[in-house]
Design an enzyme around this catalytic site. Sequence first.
Site, mmCIF file in Angstrom:
data_model
loop_
_atom_site.group_PDB
_atom_site.id
_atom_site.type_symbol
_atom_site.label_atom_id
_atom_site.label_comp_id
_atom_site.label_asym_id
_atom_site.label_seq_id
_atom_site.Cartn_x
_atom_site.Cartn_y
_atom_site.Cartn_z
ATOM 1 N N ARG A 86 0.837 -1.219 0.000
ATOM 2 C CA ARG A 86 0.000 0.000 0.000
ATOM 3 C C ARG A 86 0.866 1.262 0.000
ATOM 4 O O ARG A 86 0.375 2.358 -0.243
ATOM 5 C CB ARG A 86 -0.963 -0.028 1.207
ATOM 6 N N LYS A 112 -8.765 8.674 -18.766
ATOM 7 C CA LYS A 112 -9.114 9.325 -20.036
ATOM 8 C C LYS A 112 -7.930 9.313 -21.020
ATOM 9 O O LYS A 112 -7.459 8.254 -21.360
ATOM 10 C CB LYS A 112 -9.632 10.739 -19.765
ATOM 11 N N ASP A 130 -7.482 20.578 -12.414
ATOM 12 C CA ASP A 130 -7.812 19.326 -13.097
ATOM 13 C C ASP A 130 -7.417 19.493 -14.569
ATOM 14 O O ASP A 130 -8.013 20.280 -15.298
ATOM 15 C CB ASP A 130 -9.323 19.046 -12.954
ATOM 16 N N TYR A 136 -16.736 19.523 -13.922
ATOM 17 C CA TYR A 136 -17.076 18.091 -13.967
ATOM 18 C C TYR A 136 -18.041 17.761 -12.829
ATOM 19 O O TYR A 136 -17.759 18.052 -11.661
ATOM 20 C CB TYR A 136 -15.794 17.260 -13.883
HETATM 21 C C1 LIG Z 1 -12.552 16.368 -15.836
HETATM 22 C C2 LIG Z 1 -12.687 15.104 -15.031
HETATM 23 N N1 LIG Z 1 -12.071 15.018 -13.852
HETATM 24 C C3 LIG Z 1 -12.161 13.924 -13.076
HETATM 25 C C4 LIG Z 1 -12.922 12.831 -13.469
HETATM 26 C C5 LIG Z 1 -13.043 11.643 -12.555
HETATM 27 O O1 LIG Z 1 -12.190 10.627 -12.973
HETATM 28 P P1 LIG Z 1 -12.434 9.069 -12.674
HETATM 29 O O2 LIG Z 1 -13.662 8.666 -13.414
HETATM 30 O O3 LIG Z 1 -11.171 8.440 -13.168
HETATM 31 O O4 LIG Z 1 -12.612 8.919 -11.208
HETATM 32 C C6 LIG Z 1 -13.568 12.873 -14.709
HETATM 33 C C7 LIG Z 1 -14.389 11.734 -15.136
HETATM 34 O O5 LIG Z 1 -15.152 11.800 -16.075
HETATM 35 C C8 LIG Z 1 -13.462 14.037 -15.504
HETATM 36 O O6 LIG Z 1 -14.077 14.151 -16.690
#
Ligand SMILES: Cc1ncc(COP(=O)(O)O)c(C=O)c1O
Length: 377
Positions: free
Chosen positions: A50, A197, A172, A101
């Site tokens: 971990r 992504k 982000d 998001y």
């Molecule tokens: C801009 C953005 N940030 C964070 C996330 C969250 O990521 P995860 O689905 O890998 O937890 C997403 C998911 O669609 C996203 O589009």
Amino acid sequence: MSEPMDLEKLATESKVVAAGRPAKQPDGALNPPIALNSTFHEGGPVGYGRYGNETWSALEEAISVLEGGKTLLFSSGMAAISAVFSLLPEGAVIVAANNGYQGTTTLLKKLHESEKLKVRFVNLANTDECIAAIPGAQMLYLESPLNPLLEVVDLPKIIAAGKAAGCGVAVDNTLATPLLQNPLALGADISIHSVTKYLSGHSDLILGSLTTNDQALYGRLEQSRRYGGAIAGPFEAWIALRGLRTFAIRMQRSQENAMELANRLSKDSRISKVRYPGLPTDSYHGLAKSFMKGFGAMISFDVNASVEQLDLMCNSSKLITNATSLGGVESIWERRRRWATESATVPENLIRFSVGIENVDDLWADIQQALNVAKIK
Ligand SMILES: Cc1ncc(COP(=O)(O)O)c(C=O)c1O
């Protein structure tokens, strides 16, 4: 064997291929192993599964080279985002998007309602509104372009205002990726990815990452992962690193397709608005050009049609998949407001389109036939 090279000096297209490799040695492997261990012989720096893992380290090293800091891998993008919020003391003020998001907004709403944090929700695309909310805040949480409206946030200006006010700044960077912008180089403290992504790129895993160039902050985030326990599986880390090798070329191709499709959509009378910062007519074109190295591969567009027609359209595509998520080699679209948690500022007739690497004429033909099946005129 040749000496190891200075990865920092390479272009992104080369970094993604060269970074995160084991040290060169005769008969040594080119790729890291999938390290399936929960524990290690005592006496070393890791000690337990971990706390560290050889396969995570390889992927972390590669993302570090791309983002320009030191990276921690997490089990999902949301786990990485949660680790950032976990650093704040109870009741701390945070400025964040009301139009970003929906997973992040939903989490922040819950933290606000339970009084764990005081969230000042702002329209991040409105620079003045955002900067006015900063005094007294401990963290500025940014995202750009915003998902799903693809508004571009003035990162250079807002990050500078946050830092000047002594605020921690996290960005982000999922939609833009390090090919198009580097939040740390713009002065942010943390750059975040849903590795799910573009970085991994094949819609076959869930992972997240945080990169920072502040050693003390890295230490606190590492402790959050260690004791929060949101660690990655070694197999997912390995697959993600394999996907990352083609990240630059996938992104370039998807971006070219997106530019072409945005142009074609904007000339179609059935489409009332195309949201793509690459279009010279887009409200965010000038801002995007001023600090981004490209416009990305996401398009959102509003269609002159009912919700029923749009649901039929999304279900009628054959090459494009009707699904959520983004950043894979395959094109995906969805009517975004089908999600109850999506912001009310997102129109009911908005389609979010993650453009993949297929042939652009095949994609265009598929869009046309889906619009026709739904009798959209
Ligand atoms: C801009 C953005 N940030 C964070 C996330 C969250 O990521 P995860 O689905 O890998 O937890 C997403 C998911 O669609 C996203 O589009």
